[in-house]
Design a protein around this motif. Structure first.
Motif, PDB file in Angstrom:
ATOM      1  N   UNK A   1      41.927 -37.577 -30.296  1.00 49.99           N
ATOM      2  CA  UNK A   1      43.223 -38.204 -30.021  1.00 49.99           C
ATOM      3  C   UNK A   1      43.613 -37.969 -28.568  1.00 49.99           C
ATOM      4  N   UNK A   2      43.441 -36.747 -28.095  1.00 48.90           N
ATOM      5  CA  UNK A   2      43.769 -36.411 -26.698  1.00 48.90           C
ATOM      6  C   UNK A   2      42.901 -37.203 -25.740  1.00 48.90           C
TER       7      UNK A   2
ATOM      8  N   UNK B   1      41.710 -49.198 -30.144  1.00 53.66           N
ATOM      9  CA  UNK B   1      41.902 -47.827 -29.679  1.00 53.66           C
ATOM     10  C   UNK B   1      43.073 -47.162 -30.370  1.00 53.66           C
ATOM     11  N   UNK B   2      44.134 -47.931 -30.590  1.00 53.24           N
ATOM     12  CA  UNK B   2      45.310 -47.406 -31.278  1.00 53.24           C
ATOM     13  C   UNK B   2      45.006 -47.124 -32.741  1.00 53.24           C
ATOM     14  N   UNK B   3      44.224 -48.004 -33.360  1.00 56.06           N
ATOM     15  CA  UNK B   3      43.839 -47.783 -34.756  1.00 56.06           C
ATOM     16  C   UNK B   3      43.004 -46.504 -34.870  1.00 56.06           C
ATOM     17  N   UNK B   4      42.026 -46.350 -33.993  1.00 53.18           N
ATOM     18  CA  UNK B   4      41.181 -45.146 -34.014  1.00 53.18           C
ATOM     19  C   UNK B   4      42.028 -43.906 -33.766  1.00 53.18           C
TER      20      UNK B   4
ATOM     21  N   UNK C   1      35.227 -43.385 -39.982  1.00 54.09           N
ATOM     22  CA  UNK C   1      35.732 -44.739 -39.737  1.00 54.09           C
ATOM     23  C   UNK C   1      36.266 -44.865 -38.313  1.00 54.09           C
ATOM     24  N   UNK C   2      36.990 -43.851 -37.847  1.00 51.30           N
ATOM     25  CA  UNK C   2      37.497 -43.869 -36.472  1.00 51.30           C
ATOM     26  C   UNK C   2      36.344 -43.860 -35.477  1.00 51.30           C
TER      27      UNK C   2
ATOM     28  N   UNK D   1      33.149 -46.751 -31.423  1.00 48.98           N
ATOM     29  CA  UNK D   1      31.871 -47.309 -30.979  1.00 48.98           C
ATOM     30  C   UNK D   1      31.987 -48.822 -30.823  1.00 48.98           C
ATOM     31  N   UNK D   2      32.668 -49.469 -31.757  1.00 56.01           N
ATOM     32  CA  UNK D   2      32.871 -50.910 -31.677  1.00 56.01           C
ATOM     33  C   UNK D   2      33.678 -51.269 -30.422  1.00 56.01           C
TER      34      UNK D   2
END
Length: 110
Positions: free
Chosen positions: A34-35, A47-50, A100-101, A106-107
């Motif tokens: 997250x950091x 990026x926000x979802x991850x 999943x994150x 990676x995607x």
């Protein structure tokens, strides 16, 4: 001592101690992720979802550590087994979120 000679209490305690260590480590990795995502500054939707999934996974890992801690401290076997099942479910859910994150990150990079 071989695995066949261990008592169920010893086996449960060893499993909980290993899961406790791993949960704490993975919570730290999620917080680091997250950091890192905030530091890099990519504010894309993926990026926000991850970011959100990693934060939720970190929270689940931390709750898992509490469940394990209380399972190790209780003297009631039934409560310890129930807390161990809760910790297992939380750990699996958090690990699934973390994986999943990772796929989302990676995607995003790809």
């Amino acid at each position: 001592m071989s695995a066949s000679h261990r008592s169920p209490n010893t086996w449960l305690r060893e499993e909980l101690l290993q899961l406790l260590s791993l949960s704490g480590t993975l919570a730290g990795l999620c917080i680091t992720g997250v950091t890192l995502l905030h530091t890099v500054g990519k504010h894309s939707t993926t990026g926000t979802i991850a970011d959100d999934v990693l934060a939720i996974s970190a929270l689940l890992f931390l709750i898992c550590t509490y469940a394990i801690f209380f399972a190790l401290r209780t003297r009631e076997r039934v409560l310890a087994i129930m807390l161990e099942k809760i910790a297992d479910a939380l750990f699996l859910l958090a690990l699934t979120g973390m994986v999943a994150a990772g796929f989302v990150m990676v995607y995003t990079i790809w």
